[in-house]
Design a protein around this motif. Sequence first.
Motif, PDB file in Angstrom:
ATOM      1  N   ALA A 239      -6.996 -13.630  -4.978  1.00 28.29           N
ATOM      2  CA  ALA A 239      -7.597 -13.170  -3.722  1.00 28.29           C
ATOM      3  C   ALA A 239      -6.667 -12.229  -2.970  1.00 28.29           C
ATOM      4  O   ALA A 239      -7.095 -11.187  -2.452  1.00 28.29           O
ATOM      5  N   VAL A 240      -5.375 -12.573  -2.922  1.00 29.58           N
ATOM      6  CA  VAL A 240      -4.408 -11.704  -2.245  1.00 29.58           C
ATOM      7  C   VAL A 240      -4.285 -10.373  -2.981  1.00 29.58           C
ATOM      8  O   VAL A 240      -4.211  -9.302  -2.354  1.00 29.58           O
ATOM      9  N   ALA A 241      -4.286 -10.417  -4.308  1.00 32.98           N
ATOM     10  CA  ALA A 241      -4.222  -9.179  -5.097  1.00 32.98           C
ATOM     11  C   ALA A 241      -5.421  -8.284  -4.793  1.00 32.98           C
ATOM     12  O   ALA A 241      -5.280  -7.053  -4.686  1.00 32.98           O
ATOM     13  N   LYS A 242      -6.605  -8.879  -4.643  1.00 34.67           N
ATOM     14  CA  LYS A 242      -7.795  -8.102  -4.308  1.00 34.67           C
ATOM     15  C   LYS A 242      -7.680  -7.496  -2.919  1.00 34.67           C
ATOM     16  O   LYS A 242      -8.100  -6.350  -2.693  1.00 34.67           O
ATOM     17  N   MET A 243      -7.113  -8.251  -1.966  1.00 27.18           N
ATOM     18  CA  MET A 243      -6.933  -7.719  -0.618  1.00 27.18           C
ATOM     19  C   MET A 243      -5.968  -6.537  -0.607  1.00 27.18           C
ATOM     20  O   MET A 243      -6.152  -5.581   0.164  1.00 27.18           O
ATOM     21  N   LEU A 244      -4.960  -6.609  -1.456  1.00 27.44           N
ATOM     22  CA  LEU A 244      -4.044  -5.474  -1.583  1.00 27.44           C
ATOM     23  C   LEU A 244      -4.747  -4.278  -2.202  1.00 27.44           C
ATOM     24  O   LEU A 244      -4.613  -3.145  -1.720  1.00 27.44           O
ATOM     25  N   ALA A 245      -5.508  -4.537  -3.256  1.00 28.37           N
ATOM     26  CA  ALA A 245      -6.143  -3.445  -4.000  1.00 28.37           C
ATOM     27  C   ALA A 245      -7.211  -2.737  -3.176  1.00 28.37           C
ATOM     28  O   ALA A 245      -7.346  -1.505  -3.250  1.00 28.37           O
ATOM     29  N   ASP A 246      -7.992  -3.499  -2.396  1.00 27.51           N
ATOM     30  CA  ASP A 246      -9.080  -2.863  -1.651  1.00 27.51           C
ATOM     31  C   ASP A 246      -8.709  -2.467  -0.227  1.00 27.51           C
ATOM     32  O   ASP A 246      -9.554  -2.031   0.557  1.00 27.51           O
ATOM     33  N   GLY A 247      -7.438  -2.606   0.119  1.00 34.92           N
ATOM     34  CA  GLY A 247      -6.961  -2.154   1.423  1.00 34.92           C
ATOM     35  C   GLY A 247      -7.183  -3.121   2.565  1.00 34.92           C
ATOM     36  O   GLY A 247      -6.871  -2.796   3.725  1.00 34.92           O
ATOM     37  N   LYS A 248      -7.690  -4.328   2.273  1.00 38.77           N
ATOM     38  CA  LYS A 248      -7.953  -5.287   3.340  1.00 38.77           C
ATOM     39  C   LYS A 248      -6.672  -5.766   4.026  1.00 38.77           C
ATOM     40  O   LYS A 248      -6.650  -5.956   5.246  1.00 38.77           O
ATOM     41  N   LEU A 249      -5.611  -5.970   3.244  1.00 36.98           N
ATOM     42  CA  LEU A 249      -4.353  -6.393   3.862  1.00 36.98           C
ATOM     43  C   LEU A 249      -3.786  -5.294   4.748  1.00 36.98           C
ATOM     44  O   LEU A 249      -3.242  -5.564   5.823  1.00 36.98           O
ATOM     45  N   ASP A 250      -3.922  -4.049   4.327  1.00 33.45           N
ATOM     46  CA  ASP A 250      -3.452  -2.925   5.135  1.00 33.45           C
ATOM     47  C   ASP A 250      -4.243  -2.844   6.439  1.00 33.45           C
ATOM     48  O   ASP A 250      -3.671  -2.611   7.516  1.00 33.45           O
ATOM     49  N   GLU A 251      -5.560  -3.071   6.358  1.00 37.30           N
ATOM     50  CA  GLU A 251      -6.385  -3.062   7.562  1.00 37.30           C
ATOM     51  C   GLU A 251      -5.945  -4.152   8.533  1.00 37.30           C
ATOM     52  O   GLU A 251      -5.839  -3.918   9.747  1.00 37.30           O
ATOM     53  N   SER A 252      -5.685  -5.337   8.011  1.00 34.28           N
ATOM     54  CA  SER A 252      -5.242  -6.433   8.869  1.00 34.28           C
ATOM     55  C   SER A 252      -3.886  -6.142   9.496  1.00 34.28           C
ATOM     56  O   SER A 252      -3.643  -6.466  10.663  1.00 34.28           O
ATOM     57  N   SER A 253      -3.003  -5.522   8.717  1.00 34.89           N
ATOM     58  CA  SER A 253      -1.688  -5.172   9.244  1.00 34.89           C
ATOM     59  C   SER A 253      -1.821  -4.174  10.398  1.00 34.89           C
ATOM     60  O   SER A 253      -1.171  -4.322  11.442  1.00 34.89           O
ATOM     61  N   LYS A 254      -2.662  -3.181  10.234  1.00 34.21           N
ATOM     62  CA  LYS A 254      -2.851  -2.187  11.290  1.00 34.21           C
ATOM     63  C   LYS A 254      -3.486  -2.819  12.525  1.00 34.21           C
ATOM     64  O   LYS A 254      -3.135  -2.482  13.657  1.00 34.21           O
ATOM     65  N   THR A 255      -4.423  -3.739  12.305  1.00 26.38           N
ATOM     66  CA  THR A 255      -5.111  -4.378  13.424  1.00 26.38           C
ATOM     67  C   THR A 255      -4.203  -5.315  14.197  1.00 26.38           C
ATOM     68  O   THR A 255      -4.131  -5.268  15.431  1.00 26.38           O
ATOM     69  N   TRP A 256      -3.479  -6.170  13.490  1.00 28.77           N
ATOM     70  CA  TRP A 256      -2.737  -7.245  14.131  1.00 28.77           C
ATOM     71  C   TRP A 256      -1.254  -6.962  14.295  1.00 28.77           C
ATOM     72  O   TRP A 256      -0.649  -7.378  15.282  1.00 28.77           O
ATOM     73  N   LEU A 257      -0.640  -6.290  13.314  1.00 24.15           N
ATOM     74  CA  LEU A 257       0.801  -6.021  13.384  1.00 24.15           C
ATOM     75  C   LEU A 257       1.099  -4.630  13.904  1.00 24.15           C
ATOM     76  O   LEU A 257       2.264  -4.277  14.096  1.00 24.15           O
ATOM     77  N   LYS A 258       0.044  -3.822  14.079  1.00 23.25           N
ATOM     78  CA  LYS A 258       0.140  -2.486  14.671  1.00 23.25           C
ATOM     79  C   LYS A 258       0.980  -1.526  13.843  1.00 23.25           C
ATOM     80  O   LYS A 258       1.585  -0.598  14.371  1.00 23.25           O
ATOM     81  N   THR A 259       0.975  -1.742  12.537  1.00 21.74           N
ATOM     82  CA  THR A 259       1.700  -0.842  11.642  1.00 21.74           C
ATOM     83  C   THR A 259       1.089  -0.966  10.247  1.00 21.74           C
ATOM     84  O   THR A 259       0.600  -2.047   9.873  1.00 21.74           O
ATOM     85  N   PRO A 260       1.071   0.122   9.462  1.00 23.86           N
ATOM     86  CA  PRO A 260       0.561   0.020   8.086  1.00 23.86           C
ATOM     87  C   PRO A 260       1.387  -0.968   7.274  1.00 23.86           C
ATOM     88  O   PRO A 260       2.577  -1.171   7.534  1.00 23.86           O
ATOM     89  N   LEU A 261       0.743  -1.576   6.286  1.00 26.78           N
ATOM     90  CA  LEU A 261       1.440  -2.549   5.442  1.00 26.78           C
ATOM     91  C   LEU A 261       2.368  -1.830   4.469  1.00 26.78           C
ATOM     92  O   LEU A 261       1.945  -0.939   3.735  1.00 26.78           O
ATOM     93  N   ASN A 262       3.625  -2.230   4.479  1.00 30.55           N
ATOM     94  CA  ASN A 262       4.607  -1.738   3.513  1.00 30.55           C
ATOM     95  C   ASN A 262       4.795  -2.846   2.477  1.00 30.55           C
ATOM     96  O   ASN A 262       5.333  -3.901   2.788  1.00 30.55           O
ATOM     97  N   THR A 263       4.328  -2.617   1.256  1.00 28.98           N
ATOM     98  CA  THR A 263       4.373  -3.673   0.241  1.00 28.98           C
ATOM     99  C   THR A 263       5.797  -4.084  -0.120  1.00 28.98           C
ATOM    100  O   THR A 263       6.001  -5.170  -0.666  1.00 28.98           O
ATOM    101  N   ASP A 264       6.780  -3.262   0.198  1.00 30.81           N
ATOM    102  CA  ASP A 264       8.175  -3.658  -0.014  1.00 30.81           C
ATOM    103  C   ASP A 264       8.527  -4.880   0.821  1.00 30.81           C
ATOM    104  O   ASP A 264       9.430  -5.653   0.478  1.00 30.81           O
ATOM    105  N   ASN A 265       7.795  -5.048   1.942  1.00 34.11           N
ATOM    106  CA  ASN A 265       8.055  -6.189   2.822  1.00 34.11           C
ATOM    107  C   ASN A 265       7.436  -7.481   2.310  1.00 34.11           C
ATOM    108  O   ASN A 265       7.550  -8.530   2.955  1.00 34.11           O
ATOM    109  N   LEU A 266       6.778  -7.424   1.153  1.00 36.27           N
ATOM    110  CA  LEU A 266       6.232  -8.625   0.536  1.00 36.27           C
ATOM    111  C   LEU A 266       7.111  -9.116  -0.610  1.00 36.27           C
ATOM    112  O   LEU A 266       6.702  -9.956  -1.405  1.00 36.27           O
ATOM    113  N   LYS A 267       8.328  -8.610  -0.665  1.00 34.56           N
ATOM    114  CA  LYS A 267       9.285  -9.011  -1.699  1.00 34.56           C
ATOM    115  C   LYS A 267      10.356  -9.894  -1.077  1.00 34.56           C
ATOM    116  O   LYS A 267      10.960  -9.541  -0.080  1.00 34.56           O
ATOM    117  N   ASP A 268      10.583 -11.058  -1.695  1.00 34.76           N
ATOM    118  CA  ASP A 268      11.627 -11.960  -1.173  1.00 34.76           C
ATOM    119  C   ASP A 268      13.007 -11.366  -1.410  1.00 34.76           C
ATOM    120  O   ASP A 268      13.239 -10.689  -2.395  1.00 34.76           O
TER     121      ASP A 268
END
Length: 268
Positions: A239-268
């Motif tokens: 489900a998370v992979a699909k959200m990344l692929a279809d831009g849903k996570l990026d949309e949520s980041s822009k809405t709530w975190l006020k910045t585009p999602l940088n996938t580098d920030n999803l690396k431990d």
Amino acid sequence: MTIRKTFTSIAAVLTLGTAGFGLSSQAANADALADITKAGAINVGVFADFPPFSSASADMSLKGYDMDVAQYIADTLKVKLNPVAVTGQNRIPYLNDKRVDLLMSVGYSKEREQVIDFAVAYAPYYIAVIGPAALAVKGKEDLADKSIAVNRGTLEDTSLTEAAPASADIKRFDNYNSVIQAFISGQTQLMVVGNDVGAQVLAKQDALKPEQKFQLLTSPSHIGLNKNEDSLKKAVNDAVAKMLADGKLDESSKTWLKTPLNTDNLKD
């Protein structure tokens, strides 16, 4: 320290004793995905007052980045989402006792890994230097001779102290409200906060036009689940992979975190 960093490995260690009971029976009878499908609902543990990740809206329903992801997972599984309010102290016992099926906003630690499993990272958490758009700051060397507000004794404080040149004027305050006020009033040129606190400032200070300059530390949030739940873990990861692929996570980041999602920030 932010609410997220308050619930660190210390809390995890304190819950090891209670959370450890029942793990062997879980291993023998682990099939949470089948139980969720049969029940037609998934119980997801969330912090009830953790903006912008989850907090009560005007109609008293929980909204935020975490809620977007939890709802997407529920929709993917074709079940109802039941948010369950948890605290840093009770959430791992809630998970191990199967009062919830998943936990949102869980930072990885070796202590926690002893009692729970981790699905893929889905949300960025980082400590950032924030300043007005007009001020040129690109890296730690640019902090020289700058005044910087930070919350005293927090991870932000230690990260800034380690990174800043000797000539930086670090002004330490006793809470985040004071840090924010010092920054927006011009008492300091910059502030250092977690992206949860920073998002609220970025959203409200149009005249100042604040922006993230650079990051000092990254520690992404994972979705927690019980051990030996391989089917559920795969479903969540998909489900998370699909959200990344279809831009849903990026949309949520822009809405709530006020910045585009940088996938580098999803690396431990």
